[in-house]
Scaffold this active site. Structure first.
Site, PDB file in Angstrom:
ATOM      1  N   GLU A 263       0.827  -1.207   0.000  1.00 31.38           N
ATOM      2  CA  GLU A 263       0.000   0.000   0.000  1.00 31.38           C
ATOM      3  C   GLU A 263       0.866   1.264   0.000  1.00 31.38           C
ATOM      4  OE1 GLU A 263      -4.361  -0.046   1.638  1.00 31.38           O
ATOM      5  OE2 GLU A 263      -3.062   0.617   3.252  1.00 31.38           O
ATOM      6  N   HIS A 292       8.437 -26.104   1.254  1.00 27.62           N
ATOM      7  CA  HIS A 292       7.662 -27.178   0.627  1.00 27.62           C
ATOM      8  C   HIS A 292       6.521 -26.599  -0.194  1.00 27.62           C
ATOM      9  CE1 HIS A 292       9.742 -30.234   3.086  1.00 27.62           C
ATOM     10  NE2 HIS A 292       9.853 -29.206   3.920  1.00 27.62           N
ATOM     11  N   LYS A 405     -13.878   1.974  -3.152  1.00 28.50           N
ATOM     12  CA  LYS A 405     -14.775   2.248  -2.014  1.00 28.50           C
ATOM     13  C   LYS A 405     -15.975   3.066  -2.485  1.00 28.50           C
ATOM     14  CE  LYS A 405     -11.362   2.656   1.661  1.00 28.50           C
ATOM     15  NZ  LYS A 405     -10.708   3.646   2.502  1.00 28.50           N
TER      16      LYS A 405
HETATM   17  O1  PA5 Z   1      -2.992   1.674   6.172  1.00 31.38           O
HETATM   18  C1  PA5 Z   1      -4.050   2.216   5.934  1.00 31.38           C
HETATM   19  O2  PA5 Z   1      -4.189   3.444   5.999  1.00 31.38           O
HETATM   20  C2  PA5 Z   1      -5.282   1.396   5.573  1.00 31.38           C
HETATM   21  O3  PA5 Z   1      -4.963   0.083   5.332  1.00 31.38           O
HETATM   22  C3  PA5 Z   1      -6.274   1.454   6.719  1.00 31.38           C
HETATM   23  O4  PA5 Z   1      -5.693   0.942   7.868  1.00 31.38           O
HETATM   24  C4  PA5 Z   1      -7.532   0.669   6.390  1.00 31.38           C
HETATM   25  O5  PA5 Z   1      -8.080   1.106   5.170  1.00 31.38           O
HETATM   26  C5  PA5 Z   1      -8.549   0.856   7.498  1.00 31.38           C
HETATM   27  O6  PA5 Z   1      -8.823   2.206   7.688  1.00 31.38           O
HETATM   28  P1  PA5 Z   1      -9.413   2.762   9.017  1.00 31.38           P
HETATM   29  O7  PA5 Z   1      -8.458   2.500  10.110  1.00 31.38           O
HETATM   30  O8  PA5 Z   1      -9.624   4.207   8.772  1.00 31.38           O
HETATM   31  O9  PA5 Z   1     -10.715   2.037   9.253  1.00 31.38           O
END
Ligand code: PA5
Length: 416
Positions: A263, A292, A405
């Site tokens: 990410e 394995h 989203k």
């Molecule tokens: O690292 C990030 O910013 C994302 O993976 C969030 O953790 C994830 O989308 C969840 O978001 P939130 O904590 O706002 O619910």
């Protein structure tokens, strides 16, 4: 203490002064709080205060997704020291799985920890709606949720915060300048860790101590050597990173790392707005199990992977492999301990990778404990941040997941 070795030496693109300056700029940026998180002692105190209220609970239900769950799962799996508390992670919205998970919870007796930095993520909010309805059916009204729920969210702007304030539910802080995937050492991980009898003071101390090493202007600073190595490999087309700890307890570290790396570094634009579609693809693995499974690909497949092999030098437990059975395997094992076999498999793999001329980074920790795990967490977070700088992208946003989203909400509204 962590030690680092590389499959080959490379000539650095930047010298240690340049890298130390770059890193110092990152960690002193007010908008980026991940590195200084462990200086915020009040986050430990507020987690401990919340724990006092719920410490007799025998079932801990953690609700969150992505960065609001993976770090906690990693900490609990690696260091859980309390067999008396059951942990359930509601980290997805598969109705069948949630049904199975909830069936096993004595709802009135559990503590529910809802984590969402933004406070408005559909998946954990859906789980909160379900759990609240079920509690209501058991005679627990909204104004009593404060005795069952704890929240972790942004302290300035979050719908979860508003709900918490309205209902008097304790809201722990996910600092506004710490992104979800960098929040493992915030109350998101600290509060659950207390139920697992993990020493959260030691987590902070370990990370703080190792953080000093990461700031050193030195040619052997592991942050500098690793980032230069990975960058050089990337330039030659080796753009996949396998994290492979030789430890079952560190399996979730690989999944946590996967999100952090993917990410943060997978981006369409560089800092000047040019389209570059860059990234380093993470591959979670753990040894020796994956010897394995995926190892055949790593050893003989395309030359596009760097393996980060993580060795635990000393385990807390061990077993003798003595036996009277006949057969090649038993005879070879006789006289050894289980940890000897682990070591042999780890070093056997290293040697085979060397002979196959496959690039790797070998990281060793003396033992798995609060200090070493927190050091690993801070190391990988810092490495991600520095790689982002070197790749000239923003590692702290995730614009690529927003469109999906928005379309999902549109689908909910319109049914298509
Ligand atoms: O690292 C990030 O910013 C994302 O993976 C969030 O953790 C994830 O989308 C969840 O978001 P939130 O904590 O706002 O619910």
């Amino acid at each position: 203490m962590l030690t680092f070795n590389f499959s080959q030496n490379i000539k650095n693109q930047f010298n240690e002064t340049e890298l130390a300056n770059k890193f110092s700029k990152i960690i002193n940026d007010e908008k980026l709080g991940f590195f200084k998180l462990v200086e915020r002692q009040e986050l430990i105190s507020e987690s401990k205060i919340a724990f006092e209220k719920f410490k007799t609970k025998k079932h801990f239900v953690h609700v969150g997704i992505g960065g609001s769950s993976l770090g906690t799962e990693m900490l609990i799996k690696a260091l859980n020291n309390n067999p008396e508390v059951k942990f359930t992670f509601i980290n997805n919205i598969d109705p069948d799985e949630i049904y199975d998970q909830i069936k096993q919870v004595n709802l009135k007796e559990a503590v529910f920890f809802f984590c969402s930095k933004s406070g408005g993520t559909a998946e954990p909010m859906a789980a909160m709606a379900i759990i609240t309805n079920l509690l209501e059916q058991e005679g627990i009204p909204l104004n009593d949720l404060k005795n069952h729920y704890v929240f972790a969210t942004d302290p300035l702007k979050s719908e979860l915060l508003n709900i918490g304030r309205e209902l008097g539910i304790q809201c722990l802080e996910i600092p506004s300048n710490v992104g979800g995937r960098f929040s493992a050492l915030s109350p998101v991980g600290l509060f659950p860790a207390l139920f697992a009898k993990i020493n959260i003071d030691e987590l902070f101390l370990g990370a703080k101590e190792f953080g000093e090493t990461l700031k050193e202007e030195s040619a052997t600073n592991p942050l500098f050597t690793c980032s230069q190595y990975l960058l050089k490999l990337k330039d030659s087309g080796i753009n996949q990173t396998v994290l492979m700890p030789y430890s079952s307890k560190l399996r979730e570290l690989s999944f946590w790392f996967t999100q952090l790396w993917a990410e943060s570094l997978g981006k369409k634009f560089d800092l000047n707005g040019n389209i570059i579609n860059t990234g380093l693809t993470p591959i979670p693995a753990y040894g020796p199990t994956d010897q394995h499974s995926q190892m055949q690909l790593f050893m003989e497949g395309p030359f596009d992977k760097c393996l980060v092999l993580l060795e635990v030098e000393n385990f807390h437990q061990d077993f003798s492999l003595k036996s009277n059975f006949k057969g090649r395997a038993f005879e070879k094992l006789n006289g050894h301990k289980l940890s000897d076999l682990m070591k042999a498999e780890f070093h056997g793999t290293l040697r085979a990778l060397k002979e196959a001329e496959r690039p790797f980074i070998h990281i060793s920790i003396n033992q798995l404990n609060e200090r070493t795990l927190a050091s690993l967490v801070l190391f990988f977070e810092s490495l991600t941040a520095l790689m982002g700088d070197l790749m000239q992208i923003n590692p702290f946003d995730q614009p690529g997941v927003e469109a999906g989203k928005i379309f999902a909400y549109e689908f909910l509204e319109k049914g298509q």
